[in-house]
Design a protein around this motif. Structure first.
Motif, PDB file in Angstrom:
ATOM      1  N   GLU A  97      14.153 121.761  39.379  1.00 43.02           N
ATOM      2  CA  GLU A  97      14.251 121.927  38.209  1.00 43.02           C
ATOM      3  C   GLU A  97      14.063 123.360  37.977  1.00 43.02           C
ATOM      4  O   GLU A  97      14.451 124.295  37.368  1.00 43.02           O
ATOM      5  N   ARG A  98      12.764 123.996  38.585  1.00 40.71           N
ATOM      6  CA  ARG A  98      12.196 125.129  38.500  1.00 40.71           C
ATOM      7  C   ARG A  98      13.237 126.098  39.065  1.00 40.71           C
ATOM      8  O   ARG A  98      13.414 127.197  38.729  1.00 40.71           O
ATOM      9  N   VAL A 101      16.191 126.807  36.995  1.00 34.77           N
ATOM     10  CA  VAL A 101      15.980 127.524  35.609  1.00 34.77           C
ATOM     11  C   VAL A 101      15.782 129.116  36.296  1.00 34.77           C
ATOM     12  O   VAL A 101      16.403 130.026  35.562  1.00 34.77           O
ATOM     13  N   ARG A 114      24.910 115.711  33.440  1.00 34.21           N
ATOM     14  CA  ARG A 114      23.844 114.619  33.007  1.00 34.21           C
ATOM     15  C   ARG A 114      23.339 113.892  34.286  1.00 34.21           C
ATOM     16  O   ARG A 114      24.292 113.573  35.216  1.00 34.21           O
ATOM     17  N   PRO A 123      19.398 110.551  24.460  1.00 34.30           N
ATOM     18  CA  PRO A 123      18.385 111.390  24.980  1.00 34.30           C
ATOM     19  C   PRO A 123      18.313 110.809  26.564  1.00 34.30           C
ATOM     20  O   PRO A 123      17.963 111.442  27.587  1.00 34.30           O
ATOM     21  N   LEU A 126      19.732 112.113  30.068  1.00 34.40           N
ATOM     22  CA  LEU A 126      19.323 113.089  30.890  1.00 34.40           C
ATOM     23  C   LEU A 126      18.115 112.653  31.558  1.00 34.40           C
ATOM     24  O   LEU A 126      17.217 112.216  30.881  1.00 34.40           O
ATOM     25  N   ARG A 128      14.781 113.481  34.354  1.00 33.03           N
ATOM     26  CA  ARG A 128      13.598 114.507  34.320  1.00 33.03           C
ATOM     27  C   ARG A 128      14.158 115.838  34.626  1.00 33.03           C
ATOM     28  O   ARG A 128      13.979 116.733  33.937  1.00 33.03           O
ATOM     29  N   ARG A 131      16.596 117.386  32.025  1.00 26.03           N
ATOM     30  CA  ARG A 131      15.895 117.493  30.821  1.00 26.03           C
ATOM     31  C   ARG A 131      15.185 118.885  30.902  1.00 26.03           C
ATOM     32  O   ARG A 131      15.004 119.657  29.858  1.00 26.03           O
ATOM     33  N   PHE A 132      14.257 119.044  32.035  1.00 20.59           N
ATOM     34  CA  PHE A 132      13.612 120.278  32.157  1.00 20.59           C
ATOM     35  C   PHE A 132      14.582 121.593  32.001  1.00 20.59           C
ATOM     36  O   PHE A 132      14.160 122.425  31.255  1.00 20.59           O
ATOM     37  N   VAL A 134      17.462 121.806  30.666  1.00 17.90           N
ATOM     38  CA  VAL A 134      17.975 122.081  29.420  1.00 17.90           C
ATOM     39  C   VAL A 134      16.854 122.727  28.652  1.00 17.90           C
ATOM     40  O   VAL A 134      17.022 123.798  27.686  1.00 17.90           O
ATOM     41  N   ASP A 135      15.460 122.060  28.496  1.00 10.48           N
ATOM     42  CA  ASP A 135      14.591 122.759  27.670  1.00 10.48           C
ATOM     43  C   ASP A 135      14.142 124.091  28.088  1.00 10.48           C
ATOM     44  O   ASP A 135      13.451 124.764  27.381  1.00 10.48           O
ATOM     45  N   HIS A 136      14.215 124.376  29.431  1.00  9.63           N
ATOM     46  CA  HIS A 136      13.834 125.694  29.675  1.00  9.63           C
ATOM     47  C   HIS A 136      14.771 126.909  30.024  1.00  9.63           C
ATOM     48  O   HIS A 136      14.221 127.906  30.426  1.00  9.63           O
TER      49      HIS A 136
END
Length: 163
Positions: A97-98, A101, A114, A123, A126, A128, A131-132, A134-136
């Motif tokens: 995820e990092r 981003v 998804r 929700p 999505l 983990r 979700r990370f 999309v949020d970041h």
């Protein structure tokens, strides 16, 4: 505009199709695959701890790392063929995820499939990692349903309205 397409086993065709459909004006399409280093590392740890006999056979870590790299290359090959457009291939290794981003920095669009419960809207569709991301994400995100969106009847009922 630079478009990043995050490729994940199982859902990548939907992401590539979305890129073909929505990235027509893109100056660059980047096919991104991230390998989590933990799988090969875990195999090595388990092997070296096996009954305390670390040198008793071939270490599976290198072989697993090679297999992981091979599947990444095959996935990128298949995605490039499906895309049918000039593109850049980007392979990264790290916390998935990092890395996604970080790769999206300066992009005009990030395409994400998804990765959770895709049987109903909501929700939980999505997981983990998505979700990370999309949020970041530092850019707009296009979120796609790999098999098409579930029916609207799968949406939970609205909570009762209180005055």
């Amino acid at each position: 505009m630079r478009v990043i397409v995050w490729l994940v086993e199982g859902t990548w065709p939907a992401s590539v199709d979305a890129a073909r459909e929505h990235a027509g004006a893109a100056s660059e399409v980047v096919l991104l695959h991230v390998t989590e280093p933990g799988v090969a590392g875990l195999a090595h740890g388990a092997f070296s701890g096996l009954l305390g006999r670390a040198g008793s056979g071939p270490d599976p870590e290198r072989r697993l790392a090679e297999l992981g790299g091979q599947s990444a290359v095959e996935l990128l090959d298949a995605a490039e063929a499906r895309l049918g457009l000039p593109c850049t291939r980007l392979e990264r290794t790290g916390r998935v995820e990092r890395e996604v981003v970080a790769a999206a920095e300066g992009a005009g669009l990030l395409i994400v499939a998804r990765d959770g419960d895709r049987s109903r809207l909501g929700p939980h569709s999505l997981g983990r990692a998505a979700r990370f991301v999309v949020d970041h994400a530092p850019c707009p995100v296009l979120l796609v349903w790999p098999e098409g969106a579930p029916d609207l009847t799968t949406m939970p009922p609205a909570p009762p309205h209180h005055h």
